[in-house]
Design an enzyme around this catalytic site. Structure first.
Site, short mmCIF file in Angstrom:
data_model
loop_
_atom_site.label_atom_id
_atom_site.label_comp_id
_atom_site.label_asym_id
_atom_site.label_seq_id
_atom_site.Cartn_x
_atom_site.Cartn_y
_atom_site.Cartn_z
N HIS A 277 0.84 -1.20 0.00
CA HIS A 277 0.00 0.00 0.00
C HIS A 277 0.87 1.24 0.00
CE1 HIS A 277 0.80 -1.00 4.24
NE2 HIS A 277 0.77 0.30 4.46
N CYS B 284 1.82 3.70 11.53
CA CYS B 284 2.78 3.18 10.55
C CYS B 284 3.07 4.30 9.56
CB CYS B 284 2.23 1.94 9.85
SG CYS B 284 0.81 2.22 8.79
#
Length: 695
Positions: free
Chosen positions: A65, A214
């Protein structure tokens, strides 16, 4: 707004053998669906994200991603691999691959959907349904949440065979330890259940607050949160999680944090406002540990609480460290600290420098000898107005070095660094250490304050530390170092540099101009660009013929990249996307105003062709400006301060020459790209879809 995933974005027979091939296969579906505009650029962003940390998860899941400027709307593609693909998960290859694409400015609604998906991936019922799905449409509906996964059939209990046997007239099988007749089996309490003695209140459960984050803030952040919450329920522990993700974050209730018995940080970027959690038992790990080892983390924080282990009081992250990536070294942090000081200094440069330049334009170069306007000012005389502008500009310019030093220290140590930083910068001016002295003073001030902040201080004294103790001690130390240790050597170095610039002539000046031009165009407003600009501005504090030529060369070269990209979109518009052609219109104004960042959209889309072209043109312009002997007293303004430039016509010629070189090179390099081969109408779009290539 389109649906997050459709049947066309599902591949139930993904044949790729590597993670790069898998990302390409799924990305091609996004391109075909009009969700991604540039396949190569998007895949580069995916690879850059993958390089930060593997995206494979336990349970056979891969979630490549990224955020990308090549994504038009938040999009998800799904592939199922029979053979499995290695995404770096500890338990082996992944058979369920989710490619998540978010635009650079992704909206909160769709990012919320992505976070929901990330949580669903922790549900075995959901992943099991994806593994058994046979239709792309149903698979897309499952991922969107339009269709609920079928619950697995309940396992048969030991009582069911007995009941079935009784219904059939048979005899129930005897258990290993059947209860005696008329005897009721003793009930068994649930595991790990604490029962309070009669008459006493039930003890409160252990309470944990956690933060997950993250680098992209799309998947791992929310998966770690779900894993910690589920592990907490299994252990009988209350867990409240703050997800610091792409959709923003909502701080945990301060009372909840205050009442917590322990803290878990599962993160790969700096936890924002970390000081809120100081003084509690803390476990600090990477975000993947929050996903795969949630139960262990909860057990560890409970053990620390039982032994009375608490974290040290947290020091608030310095402004330039709050966005630091994991693994950032000293050189990266040093660059950020220096850029903090430069960024705060630039407004003073622009205001003061332009005022001084206007004063010279109105009153001539002898206006610096005018008496103070506080004592002598005639409303009808232009020289009085020129003197006013000059004296205001001089005051503003006088803040350059203290502001530079103060905000370098601020970047290192936050607000406590401001006082010693400004003091050190002012001393640098006093001892004639100039711009270089300001750099050193700022770094010294930040280092001194950071050292003091690491000393453990008794609780009653902490309140006066930032107001009294830190400013006092740090100012004394920095002042001592600047006056008696480093100030004079730096002043000598500054004088030598000034004399060298003043004596530059001929080939040496041309080479310096070319070098400065290359630096201005290498990163288009980034650190190297700022170093060249700060070098030029520092020379204006004590101007001479050499430093004024340097300032002229730097501004001229900085105007070239956006002007060249704007011209190229007109000369060969077919080589650029529609969005780039629109950016070209704005680039005319940005380039003319000396805003080099106007070329960034072009460089981001095609760095290997745009940046070398820009550097070549910048080097030509810088060299010609120095060769022509152009001078500039204004540190900003672009073409709007050309009347204040020495040799203005030759200056414009230098800019035009560099712009022409960059334009020709970028058109040549883009034109060399091979035209994509024709493909069947139903096949995925080729690499670079969305970009029309000229013959």
């Amino acid at each position: 707004m389109s649906e997050l995933i459709t049947a066309e974005l599902v591949d139930l027979d993904l044949s790729a053998e590597t993670k790069d091939a898998a990302a390409r296969a799924l990305a091609e579906r996004m391109v075909a669906a009009g969700r991604v505009t540039d396949l190569a650029g998007f895949l580069a962003d995916v690879a850059a994200r993958e390089a930060q940390m593997p995206t494979g998860l336990d349970g056979g899941i891969g979630i490549p991603h990224c955020r990308s400027t090549h994504v038009t709307e938040p999009t998800l593609a799904f592939g199922r691999s029979a053979a499995g693909i290695d995404f770096g998960a500890p338990d082996g290859p992944a058979d369920l691959i989710f490619l998540i694409a978010a635009p650079a400015g992704g909206d909160a609604d769709h990012l919320s959907i992505l976070s929901t998906l990330a949580r669903q991936l922790m549900d075995e019922t959901f992943t099991g349904a994806l593994r058994s799905a046979t239709e792309s449409e149903r698979t897309a509906a499952l991922i969107r949440g339009d269709e609920a996964p079928a619950e697995p059939a309940p396992e048969q209990t030991e009582a069911e065979p007995a009941a079935q046997a009784a219904e059939a007239g048979g005899e129930a099988p005897a258990p290993d330890e059947a209860p005696a007749p008329n005897e009721t089996p003793a009930p068994q309490p649930p595991a790990e259940t604490s029962v309070a003695p009669a008459g006493q209140p039930t003890p409160a459960p252990f309470r944990i607050v956690a933060v997950t984050s993250c680098p992209t803030g799309i998947a791992h952040t929310y998966m770690a949160a779900e894993s910690l919450e589920q592990a907490g329920k299994a252990a009988g522990v209350e867990v409240a999680v703050e997800t610091q993700g792409s959709a923003g974050f909502q701080r945990l209730d301060p009372q909840l944090v205050a009442d917590a018995d322990g803290v878990i940080f599962a993160h790969d970027v700096e936890v924002r406002d970390k000081e809120r959690f100081a003084g509690k038992p803390t476990v600090d790990v990477g975000v993947k540990a929050g996903i795969g080892r949630a139960a262990e983390l909860i057990a560890e924080v409970r053990r620390k609480a039982a032994h009375g282990e608490v974290s040290a009081p947290a020091r608030a992250a310095a402004p330039m460290d709050k966005d630091a990536e994991p693994g950032d070294g000293f050189a990266t942090r040093l660059r950020k600290w220096l850029m903090t000081g430069v960024s705060y200094m630039v407004p003073f440069v622009a205001a003061g420098g332009l005022l001084i330049a206007l004063a010279f334009a109105i009153g001539g170069y002898t206006i610096n000898k005018a008496p103070s306007v506080a004592d002598h000012f005639l409303w009808t005389e232009s020289t009085s107005w020129a003197a006013l502008l000059f004296q205001i500009g001089t005051v503003a310019f006088g803040f350059l070095v203290p502001v530079l030093a103060g905000f370098i220290a601020y970047g290192m140590a936050d607000r406590p660094g401001l006082v010693p930083g400004f003091v050190g910068g002012a001393i640098a001016l006093t001892v004639n250490a100039g711009f270089l002295g300001g750099l050193i003073a700022g770094l010294l001030a930040g280092a001194v304050v950071t050292t003091i902040q690491r000393v453990r201080i008794p609780g009653p004294l902490r309140g006066i530390m930032p107001v009294v103790v830190i400013p006092l001690l740090s100012s004394v130390v920095v002042g001592f170092l600047m006056f008696l240790v480093v100030g004079k050597p730096i002043a000598a170095l500054q004088k030598g540099l000034t004399d060298w610039l003043s004596g530059l002539t001929g080939a040496n000046a041309v080479i310096l101009g070319a070098l400065l031009g290359l630096m201005m165009c290498f990163d288009l407003g980034g650190p190297l660009n700022k170093v060249a600009y700060a070098f030029a501005v520092g020379g204006l504090a004590n101007p001479n013929a050499g430093s004024l030529k340097v300032m002229a060369a730097v501004m001229a070269a900085g105007m070239v990249p956006p002007l060249a990209m704007a011209l190229a979109t007109i000369v060969r518009g077919r080589l650029f996307t529609k969005a780039e052609r629109e950016n070209g219109k704005a680039a005319w104004v940005l380039g003319a105003s000396f805003i080099t960042e106007g070329a960034i959209p072009f460089a981001a889309a095609d760095p290997l062709r745009v940046i070398p072209s820009a550097m070549a043109g910048g080097a030509v312009t810088g060299a010609l400006s120095m060769a022509f002997g152009c001078t500039l007293r204004a540190p900003h303004g672009g073409i709007f301060v050309v009347p204040l430039i020495g040799q203005p016509l030759l200056y414009l010629l230098a800019i035009a020459a560099g712009t022409g070189v960059s334009t020709a090179l970028v058109i040549l390099l883009k034109g060399l790209r091979k035209r994509p081969q024709p493909r069947p109408a139903d096949s995925p779009a080729p690499d670079g879809a969305g970009v029309t290539v000229a013959a």
